[in-house]
Write a protein that holds these residues in place. Sequence first.
Motif, PDB file in Angstrom:
ATOM      1  N   GLU A  82       1.174  -7.032  -7.657  1.00 37.13           N
ATOM      2  CA  GLU A  82      -0.242  -7.386  -7.482  1.00 37.13           C
ATOM      3  C   GLU A  82      -0.738  -8.191  -8.678  1.00 37.13           C
ATOM      4  N   PRO A 105       1.694  -5.458  -1.537  1.00 35.84           N
ATOM      5  CA  PRO A 105       1.538  -6.337  -2.704  1.00 35.84           C
ATOM      6  C   PRO A 105       2.242  -7.682  -2.527  1.00 35.84           C
ATOM      7  N   LYS A 108       0.017 -10.107  -0.847  1.00 38.91           N
ATOM      8  CA  LYS A 108      -0.988 -10.702  -1.737  1.00 38.91           C
ATOM      9  C   LYS A 108      -0.427 -11.915  -2.465  1.00 38.91           C
TER      10      LYS A 108
END
Length: 347
Positions: A82, A105, A108
């Motif tokens: 992240e 994550p 992202k």
Amino acid sequence: MRSKPFLASLAAALAVGLGLAAPAAQAASGDRYVLVTHAADSDSWWNTIKNAIKQAGDDFGVAVDYRGSGNGDLSEMARQLESAAARNYKGVAFDIASYAVLKAPAAKVAAKGIPIVTINSGTPEESKKLGALMHIGQGEYDAGKAAGERAKAAGKKSFVCVNHYATNNASFERCQGFADALGIKDWRQTSMIDTGMDPTVVSSKLSAYLRSHPKTEAILALGPNAAEPAIKVVNDLHLKGSIYFGTFDLSPAIIDGIKSGTIQYAIDQQPYLQGYMGIAALVIAHEQNTKDPAKIIAALKANPKFQARLKQYDLKPIYTATGVSSGPAFVTKDNVSTVEKYAGQYR
């Protein structure tokens, strides 16, 4: 009076000399890449990959960060991913220690349009689902099965899997392949010990298992953290030559074990390739603005610095249509001398 261009050049040269700026051979300061792994700081096996990403950075003129989990905590690895998304790296490489934990994550990172390459743990199928350009590693189940087939050919019918990292699914794939080759169905209950990475605990648990299961014919260690304490156990219990001992990965101690006859083979996944090619592929993808694995692989094959590294360390990647297989390769007494020089550093 000196011209402004001259003064600017002089200032830049002085900055480089004082270590305040990157030399001209280096990429712009924005060209920074990162490798995120599940590895604990104490896991020396990853030193080869750390060395590899440094050399990739040197060869391609980019800055490369390494982010481990600290203590092997997958939630910390997820946090590091992240953070990588937030820092807007030019490319992110990571191992798929747990698809379930890393899926969010990784999304992202992908949402930022940052190229991804996966290495080491995981499968090409998982890699594709995570939006990666390619996966660079070895098939863990296939490697375990190939090792088990060697044990079966040697007449072995039972084994113990010394699992030092049971939170990583790849460790179970290795054991599963070995067990399937031997035809053992209930291996998780009868043929595996969860040891953790403390060498004292590994030794204690393996010693206790072998004493309570004296008919065990083979040991499968999943890496140096398991293999190195196991070497001591085999020698202390006077089992050298009578128990079939194979391990994944290399280290100086494992090399010595092969040479002495304590270990029959090490399964080498050529981790240098995972680190170097992981970063190199990201750089090529960014600089050529491509997501095509075939173009990236072609650029790697044509890169003279990379080819020089392969020759220097006697590394042999296996190229596929969509990625690279880095292993398995077996290191035995017959070929150990070719990798001994670089074991634990570049092999």
